[in-house]
Design an enzyme around this catalytic site. Structure first.
Site, PDB file in Angstrom:
ATOM      1  N   ASN A 108       8.445  -6.893  10.617  1.00 52.61           N
ATOM      2  CA  ASN A 108       7.311  -6.173  10.043  1.00 52.61           C
ATOM      3  C   ASN A 108       6.068  -6.357  10.920  1.00 52.61           C
ATOM      4  OD1 ASN A 108       5.328  -5.009   8.466  1.00 52.61           O
ATOM      5  ND2 ASN A 108       6.113  -5.854   6.554  1.00 52.61           N
ATOM      6  N   TYR A 148      -1.930 -10.014   9.262  1.00 49.82           N
ATOM      7  CA  TYR A 148      -2.071 -11.418   8.913  1.00 49.82           C
ATOM      8  C   TYR A 148      -2.639 -12.224  10.073  1.00 49.82           C
ATOM      9  CZ  TYR A 148       0.912  -9.966   5.031  1.00 49.82           C
ATOM     10  OH  TYR A 148       1.444  -9.323   3.947  1.00 49.82           O
ATOM     11  N   ARG A 160      -2.824   2.799   6.900  1.00 53.01           N
ATOM     12  CA  ARG A 160      -3.645   2.970   8.104  1.00 53.01           C
ATOM     13  C   ARG A 160      -5.075   3.393   7.773  1.00 53.01           C
ATOM     14  NH1 ARG A 160      -0.759  -0.041  10.874  1.00 53.01           N
ATOM     15  NH2 ARG A 160       0.904   0.726  12.155  1.00 53.01           N
ATOM     16  N   ARG A 161      -5.541   3.011   6.594  1.00 54.44           N
ATOM     17  CA  ARG A 161      -6.919   3.298   6.173  1.00 54.44           C
ATOM     18  C   ARG A 161      -7.697   2.022   5.904  1.00 54.44           C
ATOM     19  NH1 ARG A 161      -6.027   8.401   2.019  1.00 54.44           N
ATOM     20  NH2 ARG A 161      -4.817   9.629   3.491  1.00 54.44           N
ATOM     21  N   GLY A 162      -7.096   0.875   6.151  1.00 57.14           N
ATOM     22  CA  GLY A 162      -7.765  -0.398   5.940  1.00 57.14           C
ATOM     23  C   GLY A 162      -7.713  -0.919   4.517  1.00 57.14           C
ATOM     24  N   LEU A 163      -6.936  -0.268   3.655  1.00 57.01           N
ATOM     25  CA  LEU A 163      -6.896  -0.689   2.254  1.00 57.01           C
ATOM     26  C   LEU A 163      -6.218  -2.033   2.071  1.00 57.01           C
ATOM     27  CD1 LEU A 163      -6.027   2.769   0.691  1.00 57.01           C
ATOM     28  CD2 LEU A 163      -8.240   1.613   0.644  1.00 57.01           C
ATOM     29  N   GLY A 164      -5.117  -2.248   2.750  1.00 54.41           N
ATOM     30  CA  GLY A 164      -4.438  -3.539   2.660  1.00 54.41           C
ATOM     31  C   GLY A 164      -5.306  -4.659   3.184  1.00 54.41           C
ATOM     32  N   GLU A 205       5.143 -15.296   3.468  1.00 53.85           N
ATOM     33  CA  GLU A 205       6.304 -15.078   4.322  1.00 53.85           C
ATOM     34  C   GLU A 205       6.469 -13.573   4.471  1.00 53.85           C
ATOM     35  OE1 GLU A 205       9.805 -15.403   0.996  1.00 53.85           O
ATOM     36  OE2 GLU A 205       8.990 -17.230   1.851  1.00 53.85           O
ATOM     37  N   VAL A 215       0.872  -1.179   0.000  1.00 53.65           N
ATOM     38  CA  VAL A 215       0.000   0.000   0.000  1.00 53.65           C
ATOM     39  C   VAL A 215       0.905   1.223   0.000  1.00 53.65           C
ATOM     40  CG1 VAL A 215      -1.749   1.304   1.291  1.00 53.65           C
ATOM     41  CG2 VAL A 215      -1.888  -1.194   1.174  1.00 53.65           C
TER      42      VAL A 215
END
Length: 161
Positions: free
Chosen positions: A113, A120, A82-86, A108, A76
Protein backbone atom coordinates in the site's frame (compact mmCIF):
# COMPACT_ATOMS: atom_id res chain seq x y z
CA UNK A 1 -13.06 20.81 12.87
CA UNK A 2 -13.78 23.04 9.90
CA UNK A 3 -11.09 23.75 7.29
CA UNK A 4 -13.12 25.51 4.62
CA UNK A 5 -14.02 22.46 2.53
CA UNK A 6 -14.49 19.59 4.94
CA UNK A 7 -15.58 18.87 8.48
CA UNK A 8 -14.06 16.30 10.80
CA UNK A 9 -16.27 15.09 13.63
CA UNK A 10 -16.85 12.09 15.89
CA UNK A 11 -18.62 9.14 14.33
CA UNK A 12 -22.35 8.81 15.06
CA UNK A 13 -24.67 5.79 14.88
CA UNK A 14 -26.42 7.40 11.89
CA UNK A 15 -23.12 7.10 9.96
CA UNK A 16 -23.23 3.30 9.91
CA UNK A 17 -24.96 2.98 6.52
CA UNK A 18 -22.60 5.41 4.77
CA UNK A 19 -19.54 3.73 6.30
CA UNK A 20 -20.71 0.30 5.15
CA UNK A 21 -21.34 1.63 1.63
CA UNK A 22 -17.79 3.04 1.46
CA UNK A 23 -16.33 -0.20 2.88
CA UNK A 24 -17.90 -2.20 0.03
CA UNK A 25 -16.34 -0.10 -2.74
CA UNK A 26 -13.07 0.93 -1.07
CA UNK A 27 -11.72 -2.23 0.55
CA UNK A 28 -10.57 -5.56 -0.90
CA UNK A 29 -11.69 -7.26 2.34
CA UNK A 30 -14.40 -4.93 3.68
CA UNK A 31 -15.49 -4.88 7.27
CA UNK A 32 -19.02 -6.18 7.74
CA UNK A 33 -21.81 -4.49 9.70
CA UNK A 34 -20.98 -6.35 12.93
CA UNK A 35 -17.32 -5.30 12.74
CA UNK A 36 -18.20 -1.64 12.21
CA UNK A 37 -20.88 -1.77 14.90
CA UNK A 38 -18.31 -3.18 17.33
CA UNK A 39 -16.23 -0.02 16.79
CA UNK A 40 -19.26 2.11 17.64
CA UNK A 41 -19.87 0.09 20.79
CA UNK A 42 -16.39 -0.28 22.30
CA UNK A 43 -15.36 1.96 25.16
CA UNK A 44 -11.71 1.66 24.10
CA UNK A 45 -12.28 3.17 20.69
CA UNK A 46 -12.45 6.50 18.93
CA UNK A 47 -14.10 6.95 15.56
CA UNK A 48 -13.90 10.06 13.41
CA UNK A 49 -15.43 10.89 10.04
CA UNK A 50 -14.72 13.48 7.39
CA UNK A 51 -17.55 15.06 5.43
CA UNK A 52 -17.60 17.51 2.56
CA UNK A 53 -20.33 18.79 0.24
CA UNK A 54 -20.79 15.24 -1.05
CA UNK A 55 -21.54 13.87 2.43
CA UNK A 56 -19.54 11.43 4.51
CA UNK A 57 -16.46 10.53 2.49
CA UNK A 58 -14.00 8.98 4.93
CA UNK A 59 -13.52 7.64 8.42
CA UNK A 60 -10.95 6.35 10.87
CA UNK A 61 -11.22 4.03 13.83
CA UNK A 62 -8.66 3.95 16.62
CA UNK A 63 -8.17 1.79 19.67
CA UNK A 64 -7.02 3.80 22.69
CA UNK A 65 -5.03 2.48 25.62
CA UNK A 66 -3.31 5.53 27.14
CA UNK A 67 -0.63 6.52 26.61
CA UNK A 68 -0.87 4.68 23.27
CA UNK A 69 -3.40 4.68 20.48
CA UNK A 70 -3.59 2.45 17.43
CA UNK A 71 -5.02 3.30 14.04
CA UNK A 72 -7.16 0.30 13.10
CA UNK A 73 -8.82 1.51 9.92
CA UNK A 74 -8.52 4.65 7.75
CA UNK A 75 -10.69 4.70 4.64
CA UNK A 76 -11.56 7.38 2.09
CA UNK A 77 -14.17 6.75 -0.60
CA UNK A 78 -12.43 6.03 -3.93
CA UNK A 79 -14.02 9.00 -5.71
CA UNK A 80 -12.81 11.33 -2.93
CA UNK A 81 -9.16 10.23 -2.85
CA UNK A 82 -6.20 12.47 -3.67
CA UNK A 83 -7.91 15.50 -2.10
CA UNK A 84 -6.10 15.45 1.24
CA UNK A 85 -9.08 14.14 3.19
CA UNK A 86 -7.28 11.16 4.68
CA UNK A 87 -4.35 13.34 5.68
CA UNK A 88 -6.64 15.94 7.26
CA UNK A 89 -8.50 13.25 9.15
CA UNK A 90 -5.34 11.60 10.44
CA UNK A 91 -3.70 14.92 11.39
CA UNK A 92 -6.81 15.95 13.35
CA UNK A 93 -6.85 12.63 15.20
CA UNK A 94 -3.14 12.75 16.04
CA UNK A 95 -3.43 16.32 17.32
CA UNK A 96 -6.38 15.33 19.47
CA UNK A 97 -4.50 12.37 20.92
CA UNK A 98 -1.40 14.47 21.59
CA UNK A 99 -3.55 17.08 23.38
CA UNK A 100 -4.99 14.26 25.49
CA UNK A 101 -1.42 13.27 26.49
CA UNK A 102 -1.10 10.19 24.31
CA UNK A 103 2.55 9.64 23.45
CA UNK A 104 2.53 7.08 20.63
CA UNK A 105 0.32 6.06 17.74
CA UNK A 106 0.74 2.60 16.23
CA UNK A 107 -0.54 1.11 12.98
CA UNK A 108 -0.02 -1.68 10.50
CA UNK A 109 -0.56 -1.68 6.76
CA UNK A 110 -0.17 -3.90 3.75
CA UNK A 111 3.40 -3.79 2.46
CA UNK A 112 2.11 -3.01 -1.06
CA UNK A 113 0.00 0.00 0.00
CA UNK A 114 2.33 2.71 -1.31
CA UNK A 115 -0.18 5.54 -0.94
CA UNK A 116 -0.77 4.78 2.74
CA UNK A 117 2.94 4.28 3.37
CA UNK A 118 3.67 7.69 1.83
CA UNK A 119 0.99 9.36 3.97
CA UNK A 120 2.14 7.76 7.21
CA UNK A 121 5.79 8.51 6.51
CA UNK A 122 4.91 12.12 5.69
CA UNK A 123 3.24 12.44 9.09
CA UNK A 124 6.26 11.10 10.95
CA UNK A 125 5.50 7.40 11.28
CA UNK A 126 8.53 5.11 11.18
CA UNK A 127 8.59 1.43 10.28
CA UNK A 128 9.44 -0.61 13.37
CA UNK A 129 8.69 -4.13 12.20
CA UNK A 130 7.19 -6.50 9.66
CA UNK A 131 4.76 -9.41 10.08
CA UNK A 132 5.30 -12.03 7.40
CA UNK A 133 2.12 -13.30 5.74
CA UNK A 134 -0.15 -11.33 8.09
CA UNK A 135 -2.82 -10.34 5.56
CA UNK A 136 -5.08 -12.61 3.48
CA UNK A 137 -7.00 -11.90 0.28
CA UNK A 138 -4.30 -11.53 -1.03
CA UNK A 139 -1.57 -12.96 1.20
CA UNK A 140 0.84 -10.21 2.13
CA UNK A 141 3.17 -8.92 4.82
CA UNK A 142 2.15 -6.18 7.24
CA UNK A 143 4.44 -3.26 7.96
CA UNK A 144 4.34 -2.11 11.60
CA UNK A 145 4.77 1.62 12.15
CA UNK A 146 4.65 4.04 15.03
CA UNK A 147 4.75 7.78 15.55
CA UNK A 148 5.98 9.71 18.57
CA UNK A 149 3.22 12.24 19.20
CA UNK A 150 5.56 14.43 21.22
CA UNK A 151 8.59 15.57 19.24
CA UNK A 152 9.55 18.94 20.64
CA UNK A 153 6.49 21.18 20.45
CA UNK A 154 5.41 19.81 17.08
CA UNK A 155 2.64 17.28 16.68
CA UNK A 156 1.95 15.55 13.38
CA UNK A 157 5.16 16.92 11.97
CA UNK A 158 6.32 16.60 8.41
CA UNK A 159 8.99 13.92 8.20
CA UNK A 160 12.21 15.59 7.10
CA UNK A 161 14.33 12.45 7.09
Amino acid sequence: MQNGWSEIRPVRPADLEAILAIEQVAMAAPWNAAMVQAEFDTTAGVGLVVENGDGLCGYAFFRVYPPECELLHLVVAPQQRRRGLGESLLRAALRRFAQESFTTCLLELRASNAAALNLYTKLGFLQVGRRKGYYRQPDEDALLMNCNLRIGDEVCHENTA
